[in-house]
Design a protein around this motif. Structure first.
Motif, short mmCIF file in Angstrom:
data_model
loop_
_atom_site.label_atom_id
_atom_site.label_comp_id
_atom_site.label_asym_id
_atom_site.label_seq_id
_atom_site.Cartn_x
_atom_site.Cartn_y
_atom_site.Cartn_z
N ARG A 75 33.68 61.72 79.29
CA ARG A 75 32.94 60.66 78.58
C ARG A 75 33.42 60.54 77.14
O ARG A 75 33.64 59.42 76.64
CB ARG A 75 31.43 60.97 78.63
CG ARG A 75 30.59 59.90 77.96
CD ARG A 75 29.12 60.05 78.34
NE ARG A 75 28.53 61.27 77.85
CZ ARG A 75 28.05 61.43 76.61
NH1 ARG A 75 28.14 60.45 75.72
NH2 ARG A 75 27.50 62.57 76.25
N ALA A 76 33.62 61.67 76.49
CA ALA A 76 34.11 61.64 75.10
C ALA A 76 35.49 60.98 75.03
O ALA A 76 35.78 60.21 74.11
CB ALA A 76 34.18 63.06 74.54
N GLY A 77 36.35 61.25 76.01
CA GLY A 77 37.68 60.65 76.03
C GLY A 77 37.63 59.16 76.26
O GLY A 77 38.29 58.39 75.55
N LEU A 78 36.85 58.73 77.25
CA LEU A 78 36.74 57.30 77.54
C LEU A 78 36.12 56.54 76.37
O LEU A 78 36.59 55.46 75.99
CB LEU A 78 35.92 57.09 78.81
CG LEU A 78 36.54 57.60 80.12
CD1 LEU A 78 35.53 57.49 81.27
CD2 LEU A 78 37.81 56.85 80.46
N GLU A 79 35.07 57.12 75.79
CA GLU A 79 34.43 56.45 74.65
C GLU A 79 35.35 56.45 73.44
O GLU A 79 35.35 55.50 72.65
CB GLU A 79 33.09 57.12 74.35
CG GLU A 79 32.05 56.84 75.43
CD GLU A 79 30.72 57.52 75.22
OE1 GLU A 79 29.75 57.15 75.91
OE2 GLU A 79 30.65 58.44 74.38
N GLY A 80 36.17 57.50 73.31
CA GLY A 80 37.16 57.53 72.22
C GLY A 80 38.20 56.44 72.36
O GLY A 80 38.79 56.00 71.37
N GLU B 244 53.45 65.71 85.35
CA GLU B 244 54.74 65.04 85.57
C GLU B 244 55.03 63.96 84.52
O GLU B 244 56.17 63.56 84.33
CB GLU B 244 54.75 64.40 86.97
CG GLU B 244 53.67 63.36 87.17
CD GLU B 244 53.62 62.84 88.60
OE1 GLU B 244 53.00 61.78 88.82
OE2 GLU B 244 54.20 63.47 89.49
N THR B 245 53.99 63.53 83.79
CA THR B 245 54.18 62.55 82.72
C THR B 245 54.79 63.17 81.48
O THR B 245 55.43 62.50 80.68
CB THR B 245 52.83 61.89 82.36
OG1 THR B 245 52.17 61.50 83.56
CG2 THR B 245 53.02 60.68 81.47
N SER C 179 44.06 65.71 83.19
CA SER C 179 44.71 65.19 84.39
C SER C 179 44.03 63.90 84.83
O SER C 179 44.69 62.92 85.22
CB SER C 179 44.66 66.23 85.51
OG SER C 179 45.30 65.74 86.66
N ALA C 180 42.69 63.86 84.74
CA ALA C 180 41.94 62.66 85.12
C ALA C 180 42.28 61.49 84.19
O ALA C 180 42.55 60.37 84.65
CB ALA C 180 40.44 62.95 85.09
N LEU C 181 42.24 61.74 82.90
CA LEU C 181 42.52 60.66 81.94
C LEU C 181 43.94 60.13 82.10
O LEU C 181 44.18 58.92 82.02
CB LEU C 181 42.28 61.15 80.51
CG LEU C 181 40.81 61.41 80.13
CD1 LEU C 181 40.71 62.10 78.77
CD2 LEU C 181 40.01 60.11 80.13
N ARG C 182 44.89 61.03 82.34
CA ARG C 182 46.28 60.58 82.55
C ARG C 182 46.40 59.78 83.85
O ARG C 182 47.13 58.80 83.92
CB ARG C 182 47.20 61.79 82.59
CG ARG C 182 47.20 62.59 81.27
CD ARG C 182 48.34 62.21 80.39
NE ARG C 182 49.48 63.06 80.66
CZ ARG C 182 50.38 63.44 79.73
NH1 ARG C 182 50.23 63.04 78.49
NH2 ARG C 182 51.40 64.19 80.05
N SER C 183 45.66 60.21 84.90
CA SER C 183 45.69 59.46 86.16
C SER C 183 45.16 58.04 85.97
O SER C 183 45.59 57.11 86.65
CB SER C 183 44.84 60.17 87.23
OG SER C 183 45.42 61.40 87.58
N LEU C 184 44.20 57.91 85.04
CA LEU C 184 43.63 56.59 84.75
C LEU C 184 44.44 55.82 83.72
O LEU C 184 44.04 54.76 83.27
CB LEU C 184 42.18 56.76 84.25
CG LEU C 184 41.20 57.34 85.28
CD1 LEU C 184 39.88 57.72 84.61
CD2 LEU C 184 40.95 56.36 86.42
N ARG C 185 45.57 56.39 83.34
CA ARG C 185 46.53 55.75 82.42
C ARG C 185 46.03 55.64 80.98
O ARG C 185 46.31 54.68 80.27
CB ARG C 185 46.91 54.35 82.92
CG ARG C 185 47.39 54.33 84.38
CD ARG C 185 48.81 53.91 84.49
NE ARG C 185 49.44 53.79 85.77
CZ ARG C 185 49.44 54.63 86.79
NH1 ARG C 185 48.71 55.71 86.73
NH2 ARG C 185 50.16 54.44 87.86
N PHE C 186 45.25 56.63 80.56
CA PHE C 186 44.85 56.69 79.15
C PHE C 186 45.86 57.53 78.37
O PHE C 186 46.44 58.48 78.90
CB PHE C 186 43.44 57.27 79.01
CG PHE C 186 42.37 56.28 79.36
CD1 PHE C 186 41.91 55.37 78.44
CD2 PHE C 186 41.85 56.23 80.65
CE1 PHE C 186 40.93 54.44 78.77
CE2 PHE C 186 40.88 55.31 81.01
CZ PHE C 186 40.43 54.41 80.06
N GLY C 187 46.02 57.19 77.09
CA GLY C 187 47.03 57.84 76.26
C GLY C 187 46.48 59.01 75.47
O GLY C 187 45.36 59.50 75.70
#
Length: 423
Positions: free
Chosen positions: A61-66, A237-238, A262-270
Protein backbone atom coordinates in the motif's frame (compact mmCIF):
# COMPACT_ATOMS: atom_id res chain seq x y z
CA UNK A 1 -33.01 5.79 16.27
CA UNK A 2 -29.86 5.64 14.14
CA UNK A 3 -27.97 2.38 14.44
CA UNK A 4 -24.25 2.45 15.21
CA UNK A 5 -21.84 0.10 13.43
CA UNK A 6 -21.11 -1.54 16.81
CA UNK A 7 -24.81 -2.36 17.27
CA UNK A 8 -25.09 -3.91 13.80
CA UNK A 9 -21.83 -5.87 14.28
CA UNK A 10 -23.18 -7.24 17.56
CA UNK A 11 -26.31 -8.47 15.75
CA UNK A 12 -24.15 -10.06 13.05
CA UNK A 13 -22.31 -12.12 15.66
CA UNK A 14 -25.56 -14.01 16.33
CA UNK A 15 -26.20 -15.09 12.73
CA UNK A 16 -24.11 -18.27 12.93
CA UNK A 17 -23.34 -20.48 15.95
CA UNK A 18 -19.71 -21.00 14.92
CA UNK A 19 -17.09 -18.25 14.75
CA UNK A 20 -15.24 -20.13 12.00
CA UNK A 21 -16.92 -22.49 9.52
CA UNK A 22 -14.94 -22.69 6.29
CA UNK A 23 -17.11 -22.79 3.16
CA UNK A 24 -17.91 -20.23 0.46
CA UNK A 25 -21.59 -21.15 -0.03
CA UNK A 26 -22.97 -18.51 2.34
CA UNK A 27 -20.70 -15.81 0.88
CA UNK A 28 -21.72 -16.60 -2.71
CA UNK A 29 -25.39 -16.51 -1.72
CA UNK A 30 -25.14 -13.07 -0.11
CA UNK A 31 -22.94 -11.62 -2.87
CA UNK A 32 -25.52 -12.79 -5.42
CA UNK A 33 -28.32 -11.04 -3.51
CA UNK A 34 -26.26 -7.83 -3.56
CA UNK A 35 -25.58 -7.93 -7.31
CA UNK A 36 -22.12 -9.58 -7.10
CA UNK A 37 -20.05 -6.53 -6.13
CA UNK A 38 -16.87 -8.68 -6.16
CA UNK A 39 -16.98 -8.43 -9.96
CA UNK A 40 -16.75 -4.62 -9.89
CA UNK A 41 -13.63 -4.11 -7.76
CA UNK A 42 -10.56 -2.13 -8.82
CA UNK A 43 -7.69 -4.53 -9.75
CA UNK A 44 -7.14 -6.94 -6.85
CA UNK A 45 -3.93 -8.07 -5.15
CA UNK A 46 -4.80 -11.10 -2.97
CA UNK A 47 -2.46 -11.96 -0.07
CA UNK A 48 -2.34 -15.25 1.86
CA UNK A 49 0.24 -16.86 4.18
CA UNK A 50 0.75 -17.69 7.84
CA UNK A 51 2.95 -14.77 8.90
CA UNK A 52 3.65 -11.41 7.31
CA UNK A 53 0.37 -10.88 5.43
CA UNK A 54 -0.41 -7.60 7.16
CA UNK A 55 3.14 -6.25 6.94
CA UNK A 56 3.31 -7.20 3.27
CA UNK A 57 0.01 -5.48 2.58
CA UNK A 58 1.15 -2.36 4.46
CA UNK A 59 4.34 -2.13 2.37
CA UNK A 60 2.52 -2.68 -0.94
CA UNK A 61 0.00 0.00 0.00
CA UNK A 62 2.81 2.40 0.86
CA UNK A 63 4.46 1.68 -2.51
CA UNK A 64 1.29 2.10 -4.56
CA UNK A 65 0.32 5.28 -2.72
CA UNK A 66 3.88 6.55 -3.16
CA UNK A 67 3.28 6.18 -6.90
CA UNK A 68 0.13 8.31 -6.60
CA UNK A 69 -2.38 5.45 -6.70
CA UNK A 70 -5.61 5.28 -4.71
CA UNK A 71 -5.76 2.02 -2.77
CA UNK A 72 -8.51 0.05 -1.03
CA UNK A 73 -7.25 -2.33 1.68
CA UNK A 74 -8.95 -5.08 3.69
CA UNK A 75 -7.29 -6.66 6.73
CA UNK A 76 -8.22 -8.53 9.91
CA UNK A 77 -8.50 -8.66 12.81
CA UNK A 78 -8.69 -5.06 13.95
CA UNK A 79 -6.78 -3.83 16.98
CA UNK A 80 -8.87 -1.01 18.43
CA UNK A 81 -11.84 -0.29 16.11
CA UNK A 82 -13.52 -2.42 13.43
CA UNK A 83 -13.06 0.46 10.94
CA UNK A 84 -9.33 -0.45 10.72
CA UNK A 85 -10.30 -3.49 8.61
CA UNK A 86 -11.64 -1.42 5.69
CA UNK A 87 -9.57 1.31 4.08
CA UNK A 88 -11.30 3.10 1.19
CA UNK A 89 -9.07 4.88 -1.31
CA UNK A 90 -6.47 5.48 1.40
CA UNK A 91 -8.76 6.44 4.30
CA UNK A 92 -10.37 4.34 7.02
CA UNK A 93 -14.06 3.82 6.29
CA UNK A 94 -16.27 6.42 7.97
CA UNK A 95 -18.74 5.45 10.69
CA UNK A 96 -21.66 6.59 8.52
CA UNK A 97 -20.62 4.57 5.47
CA UNK A 98 -19.67 1.50 7.51
CA UNK A 99 -23.10 1.56 9.15
CA UNK A 100 -24.75 1.90 5.73
CA UNK A 101 -23.03 -1.08 4.10
CA UNK A 102 -23.34 -3.27 7.20
CA UNK A 103 -27.06 -2.51 7.40
CA UNK A 104 -27.50 -3.28 3.69
CA UNK A 105 -25.70 -6.62 4.04
CA UNK A 106 -27.66 -7.54 7.16
CA UNK A 107 -30.96 -6.79 5.41
CA UNK A 108 -29.97 -8.67 2.23
CA UNK A 109 -28.89 -11.70 4.28
CA UNK A 110 -32.40 -11.81 5.76
CA UNK A 111 -31.47 -13.76 8.88
CA UNK A 112 -29.80 -16.67 7.05
CA UNK A 113 -26.84 -18.40 8.74
CA UNK A 114 -23.56 -16.61 7.95
CA UNK A 115 -20.42 -16.05 10.04
CA UNK A 116 -19.33 -12.64 11.31
CA UNK A 117 -16.21 -12.68 9.13
CA UNK A 118 -18.17 -13.67 6.03
CA UNK A 119 -20.81 -10.96 6.27
CA UNK A 120 -18.32 -8.24 7.19
CA UNK A 121 -16.08 -9.29 4.29
CA UNK A 122 -19.06 -8.95 1.94
CA UNK A 123 -19.68 -5.46 3.40
CA UNK A 124 -16.06 -4.54 2.63
CA UNK A 125 -16.38 -5.79 -0.96
CA UNK A 126 -19.59 -3.78 -1.37
CA UNK A 127 -17.85 -0.61 -0.16
CA UNK A 128 -14.83 -1.25 -2.40
CA UNK A 129 -17.03 -1.79 -5.49
CA UNK A 130 -18.81 1.54 -4.93
CA UNK A 131 -15.75 3.68 -4.23
CA UNK A 132 -13.32 4.60 -7.03
CA UNK A 133 -9.72 3.46 -6.58
CA UNK A 134 -6.80 2.10 -8.61
CA UNK A 135 -6.11 -1.09 -6.62
CA UNK A 136 -7.76 -3.34 -4.02
CA UNK A 137 -5.59 -5.19 -1.48
CA UNK A 138 -7.34 -8.21 0.05
CA UNK A 139 -5.74 -9.99 2.99
CA UNK A 140 -6.96 -13.53 3.60
CA UNK A 141 -8.54 -14.05 7.02
CA UNK A 142 -7.83 -17.77 7.45
CA UNK A 143 -6.34 -20.26 5.01
CA UNK A 144 -7.18 -19.16 1.47
CA UNK A 145 -9.08 -21.78 -0.51
CA UNK A 146 -12.32 -21.41 1.49
CA UNK A 147 -11.67 -17.95 2.91
CA UNK A 148 -14.42 -15.38 2.37
CA UNK A 149 -11.99 -13.19 0.39
CA UNK A 150 -11.43 -15.94 -2.21
CA UNK A 151 -14.27 -14.85 -4.50
CA UNK A 152 -12.29 -12.92 -7.11
CA UNK A 153 -12.16 -14.82 -10.42
CA UNK A 154 -9.12 -13.03 -11.84
CA UNK A 155 -7.05 -10.91 -9.47
CA UNK A 156 -4.16 -8.91 -10.90
CA UNK A 157 -1.71 -10.69 -8.61
CA UNK A 158 -1.60 -13.19 -5.75
CA UNK A 159 1.00 -13.33 -2.98
CA UNK A 160 1.77 -16.14 -0.53
CA UNK A 161 3.96 -15.11 2.40
CA UNK A 162 5.83 -17.78 4.46
CA UNK A 163 3.61 -20.72 5.44
CA UNK A 164 3.96 -22.28 8.88
CA UNK A 165 1.95 -24.24 11.42
CA UNK A 166 -1.07 -22.30 12.72
CA UNK A 167 -4.84 -22.87 12.89
CA UNK A 168 -4.28 -26.63 12.50
CA UNK A 169 -7.80 -27.31 13.78
CA UNK A 170 -9.14 -25.67 10.60
CA UNK A 171 -6.39 -26.04 7.98
CA UNK A 172 -4.81 -29.46 8.65
CA UNK A 173 -2.06 -30.93 10.78
CA UNK A 174 0.87 -30.78 8.35
CA UNK A 175 2.73 -27.99 6.60
CA UNK A 176 1.66 -29.49 3.29
CA UNK A 177 -2.03 -29.44 4.30
CA UNK A 178 -1.79 -25.80 5.35
CA UNK A 179 0.14 -24.80 2.22
CA UNK A 180 -2.57 -26.45 0.13
CA UNK A 181 -5.19 -24.21 1.73
CA UNK A 182 -3.06 -21.08 1.22
CA UNK A 183 -2.35 -22.05 -2.41
CA UNK A 184 -6.11 -22.05 -3.01
CA UNK A 185 -5.85 -18.35 -3.92
CA UNK A 186 -3.69 -19.11 -7.00
CA UNK A 187 -5.61 -18.51 -10.24
CA UNK A 188 -5.12 -19.52 -13.87
CA UNK A 189 -2.92 -17.07 -15.73
CA UNK A 190 -2.38 -14.86 -12.66
CA UNK A 191 1.20 -14.46 -11.41
CA UNK A 192 1.78 -15.71 -7.86
CA UNK A 193 4.53 -14.05 -5.82
CA UNK A 194 5.86 -16.65 -3.37
CA UNK A 195 7.85 -15.69 -0.28
CA UNK A 196 10.47 -18.00 1.31
CA UNK A 197 8.96 -21.42 2.03
CA UNK A 198 10.00 -24.69 3.61
CA UNK A 199 10.29 -27.50 1.07
CA UNK A 200 7.11 -29.27 2.21
CA UNK A 201 5.10 -26.10 1.65
CA UNK A 202 6.80 -25.14 -1.62
CA UNK A 203 6.20 -28.56 -3.15
CA UNK A 204 2.46 -28.22 -2.57
CA UNK A 205 2.34 -24.61 -3.81
CA UNK A 206 4.21 -25.53 -7.00
CA UNK A 207 1.92 -28.51 -7.62
CA UNK A 208 -1.18 -26.37 -7.20
CA UNK A 209 0.26 -23.67 -9.50
CA UNK A 210 0.98 -26.27 -12.19
CA UNK A 211 -2.53 -27.70 -11.86
CA UNK A 212 -4.32 -24.35 -12.28
CA UNK A 213 -1.81 -22.77 -14.69
CA UNK A 214 -0.55 -19.98 -12.42
CA UNK A 215 2.96 -18.68 -13.22
CA UNK A 216 5.06 -18.31 -10.05
CA UNK A 217 7.66 -15.72 -9.07
CA UNK A 218 9.33 -17.51 -6.18
CA UNK A 219 11.95 -16.41 -3.67
CA UNK A 220 15.33 -18.00 -4.39
CA UNK A 221 14.36 -18.81 -7.97
CA UNK A 222 13.00 -15.68 -9.63
CA UNK A 223 13.96 -13.05 -7.07
CA UNK A 224 16.49 -12.65 -4.25
CA UNK A 225 16.69 -10.23 -1.35
CA UNK A 226 19.43 -9.54 1.19
CA UNK A 227 20.98 -6.75 3.23
CA UNK A 228 24.33 -5.18 2.59
CA UNK A 229 26.00 -2.25 4.38
CA UNK A 230 22.73 -1.18 6.03
CA UNK A 231 20.78 -1.28 2.76
CA UNK A 232 18.31 -3.68 1.19
CA UNK A 233 19.45 -5.30 -2.05
CA UNK A 234 16.83 -6.89 -4.31
CA UNK A 235 17.44 -8.66 -7.58
CA UNK A 236 15.15 -10.18 -10.20
CA UNK A 237 15.33 -10.65 -13.96
CA UNK A 238 14.70 -6.91 -14.43
CA UNK A 239 17.85 -5.99 -12.52
CA UNK A 240 19.14 -4.80 -9.15
CA UNK A 241 17.52 -2.47 -6.61
CA UNK A 242 19.51 -0.79 -3.82
CA UNK A 243 17.02 0.58 -1.29
CA UNK A 244 16.70 1.72 2.33
CA UNK A 245 15.89 -1.00 4.85
CA UNK A 246 12.15 -1.43 5.58
CA UNK A 247 10.67 1.01 8.08
CA UNK A 248 8.97 -1.97 9.76
CA UNK A 249 11.47 -3.38 12.29
CA UNK A 250 12.80 -6.94 12.45
CA UNK A 251 14.94 -9.10 10.17
CA UNK A 252 11.84 -11.06 9.04
CA UNK A 253 10.64 -7.91 7.27
CA UNK A 254 13.45 -8.31 4.74
CA UNK A 255 11.78 -11.37 3.20
CA UNK A 256 8.38 -9.64 3.29
CA UNK A 257 9.97 -6.65 1.57
CA UNK A 258 11.34 -8.94 -1.13
CA UNK A 259 7.86 -10.24 -1.94
CA UNK A 260 6.56 -6.65 -2.01
CA UNK A 261 9.28 -5.55 -4.43
CA UNK A 262 8.66 -8.56 -6.66
CA UNK A 263 4.95 -7.66 -6.68
CA UNK A 264 5.55 -4.00 -7.51
CA UNK A 265 7.96 -4.91 -10.30
CA UNK A 266 5.44 -7.43 -11.69
CA UNK A 267 2.92 -4.58 -11.80
CA UNK A 268 5.49 -2.49 -13.68
CA UNK A 269 6.14 0.08 -10.97
CA UNK A 270 9.53 1.79 -10.85
CA UNK A 271 12.09 2.58 -8.18
CA UNK A 272 10.12 5.46 -6.60
CA UNK A 273 7.25 3.12 -5.67
CA UNK A 274 9.72 0.50 -4.42
CA UNK A 275 11.46 3.06 -2.19
CA UNK A 276 8.12 4.33 -0.83
CA UNK A 277 7.20 0.74 0.06
CA UNK A 278 10.32 0.50 2.20
CA UNK A 279 10.22 3.92 3.87
CA UNK A 280 6.53 4.82 4.27
CA UNK A 281 4.91 1.62 5.59
CA UNK A 282 3.30 1.62 9.03
CA UNK A 283 1.76 -1.44 10.68
CA UNK A 284 0.72 -1.25 14.35
CA UNK A 285 1.45 -4.05 16.86
CA UNK A 286 4.19 -5.65 14.76
CA UNK A 287 7.28 -4.92 16.87
CA UNK A 288 5.82 -1.46 17.38
CA UNK A 289 7.65 0.89 19.74
CA UNK A 290 5.24 2.45 22.22
CA UNK A 291 6.68 5.87 23.06
CA UNK A 292 3.70 7.68 24.60
CA UNK A 293 0.27 7.11 26.09
CA UNK A 294 -1.34 6.22 29.40
CA UNK A 295 0.40 2.85 29.71
CA UNK A 296 3.73 4.05 28.36
CA UNK A 297 3.70 6.73 31.08
CA UNK A 298 3.69 3.97 33.73
CA UNK A 299 7.19 2.92 32.61
CA UNK A 300 8.70 6.26 31.52
CA UNK A 301 12.33 5.06 31.37
CA UNK A 302 11.62 1.67 29.82
CA UNK A 303 11.93 0.71 26.19
CA UNK A 304 8.41 -0.53 25.44
CA UNK A 305 7.51 -2.78 22.47
CA UNK A 306 4.30 -4.50 21.41
CA UNK A 307 3.82 -7.37 18.95
CA UNK A 308 0.70 -9.35 18.04
CA UNK A 309 2.46 -12.48 16.71
CA UNK A 310 1.15 -15.71 18.23
CA UNK A 311 2.63 -18.83 16.59
CA UNK A 312 6.08 -20.51 16.58
CA UNK A 313 7.22 -18.67 13.44
CA UNK A 314 6.22 -15.37 15.06
CA UNK A 315 8.23 -16.36 18.14
CA UNK A 316 11.25 -16.91 15.88
CA UNK A 317 10.71 -13.49 14.29
CA UNK A 318 10.42 -11.73 17.66
CA UNK A 319 13.55 -13.50 18.93
CA UNK A 320 15.51 -12.47 15.83
CA UNK A 321 14.37 -8.86 16.29
CA UNK A 322 15.40 -8.85 19.96
CA UNK A 323 18.78 -10.35 19.02
CA UNK A 324 19.38 -7.40 16.70
CA UNK A 325 18.67 -4.76 19.37
CA UNK A 326 21.33 -3.39 21.74
CA UNK A 327 21.71 -5.63 24.82
CA UNK A 328 19.20 -4.81 27.57
CA UNK A 329 17.30 -6.83 30.16
CA UNK A 330 14.02 -7.84 28.48
CA UNK A 331 10.85 -8.49 30.45
CA UNK A 332 7.93 -10.12 28.65
CA UNK A 333 4.23 -9.49 29.31
CA UNK A 334 2.18 -12.16 27.56
CA UNK A 335 -1.50 -12.91 26.94
CA UNK A 336 -2.53 -15.70 24.55
CA UNK A 337 -5.56 -17.54 23.18
CA UNK A 338 -6.14 -21.16 24.14
CA UNK A 339 -6.02 -22.24 20.47
CA UNK A 340 -2.32 -21.43 20.10
CA UNK A 341 0.91 -23.39 20.59
CA UNK A 342 2.14 -21.38 23.54
CA UNK A 343 5.31 -23.40 24.17
CA UNK A 344 6.22 -23.23 20.49
CA UNK A 345 5.71 -19.45 20.55
CA UNK A 346 7.69 -18.83 23.76
CA UNK A 347 10.57 -21.25 23.19
CA UNK A 348 12.53 -18.99 20.78
CA UNK A 349 11.95 -15.97 23.03
CA UNK A 350 13.26 -17.75 26.14
CA UNK A 351 16.91 -16.95 25.42
CA UNK A 352 16.13 -13.22 25.48
CA UNK A 353 13.69 -13.01 28.41
CA UNK A 354 14.67 -12.17 31.99
CA UNK A 355 11.13 -13.00 33.11
CA UNK A 356 7.54 -13.27 31.92
CA UNK A 357 4.40 -11.78 33.44
CA UNK A 358 1.30 -13.66 32.27
CA UNK A 359 -2.15 -12.09 31.87
CA UNK A 360 -5.54 -13.37 30.82
CA UNK A 361 -6.87 -11.34 27.87
CA UNK A 362 -9.79 -9.24 29.16
CA UNK A 363 -13.11 -9.85 27.43
CA UNK A 364 -11.89 -12.86 25.42
CA UNK A 365 -13.73 -16.12 26.12
CA UNK A 366 -10.93 -18.08 24.37
CA UNK A 367 -8.15 -16.55 26.48
CA UNK A 368 -5.56 -18.84 27.99
CA UNK A 369 -5.69 -18.39 31.78
CA UNK A 370 -2.74 -16.39 33.08
CA UNK A 371 -1.71 -19.32 35.28
CA UNK A 372 -1.51 -21.64 32.25
CA UNK A 373 0.61 -19.13 30.33
CA UNK A 374 2.94 -18.75 33.32
CA UNK A 375 3.30 -22.52 33.66
CA UNK A 376 4.14 -22.84 29.95
CA UNK A 377 6.75 -20.11 30.29
CA UNK A 378 8.37 -21.94 33.20
CA UNK A 379 8.35 -25.06 31.03
CA UNK A 380 10.58 -23.39 28.42
CA UNK A 381 12.88 -21.88 31.06
CA UNK A 382 11.45 -18.38 31.59
CA UNK A 383 10.89 -17.34 35.23
CA UNK A 384 7.25 -16.27 35.39
CA UNK A 385 4.49 -14.75 37.46
CA UNK A 386 0.93 -13.59 36.86
CA UNK A 387 -0.67 -10.17 37.11
CA UNK A 388 -4.35 -9.14 37.22
CA UNK A 389 -4.04 -6.48 34.50
CA UNK A 390 -1.62 -4.70 32.19
CA UNK A 391 -1.22 -1.63 34.41
CA UNK A 392 -0.14 -3.73 37.38
CA UNK A 393 2.27 -5.70 35.22
CA UNK A 394 3.92 -2.58 33.78
CA UNK A 395 4.18 -0.82 37.14
CA UNK A 396 5.70 -3.89 38.79
CA UNK A 397 8.41 -4.27 36.12
CA UNK A 398 9.13 -0.53 36.01
CA UNK A 399 9.55 -0.31 39.80
CA UNK A 400 11.93 -3.28 39.90
CA UNK A 401 13.88 -2.42 36.74
CA UNK A 402 13.21 1.17 35.56
CA UNK A 403 15.44 0.93 32.46
CA UNK A 404 14.11 -2.40 31.26
CA UNK A 405 13.10 -3.41 27.78
CA UNK A 406 9.47 -4.55 28.05
CA UNK A 407 7.88 -6.67 25.32
CA UNK A 408 4.08 -7.07 25.28
CA UNK A 409 3.13 -10.02 23.08
CA UNK A 410 1.13 -13.21 22.48
CA UNK A 411 -1.98 -12.20 20.52
CA UNK A 412 -3.38 -9.50 18.26
CA UNK A 413 -6.42 -9.47 20.56
CA UNK A 414 -4.15 -8.80 23.54
CA UNK A 415 -2.28 -6.14 21.56
CA UNK A 416 -5.57 -4.48 20.67
CA UNK A 417 -6.60 -4.43 24.33
CA UNK A 418 -3.28 -2.86 25.31
CA UNK A 419 -3.43 -0.22 22.56
CA UNK A 420 -6.97 0.73 23.63
CA UNK A 421 -5.82 1.02 27.25
CA UNK A 422 -2.87 3.15 26.14
CA UNK A 423 -5.27 5.65 24.54
Amino acid sequence: MTQTSDAILARMMALHPKIIDLTLDRVWRLLDRLGNPQNDLPPVIHIAGTNGKGSTQAMIRAGLEGAGKRVHAYTSPHLVRFHERIRLSGELISEAYLTEVLDECYAANDGAPITYFEITTVAALLAFARTPADYTLLEVGLGGRLDATNVIDTPDLTIITPVDLDHQQFLGDTLGDIAGEKAGILKRGVAGIIGPQKDAAMDVIEARAARVGAPLMAHGQHWHVTTEAGRLVFQDETGLLDLPLPALPGPHQIQNAGAVLSALRSLRFGEAACEAAMTNAEWPARMQRMRSGKLADLAPNAELWIDGGHNPAAGDAIAATLAGLPPRDTYVICGMLNTKDISGFLRPIADHAASLTALSIPGETATLPAETTAKAAEGVGIPSRTAPDIRTALQSISEASPDARILICGSLYFAGHVLRENG
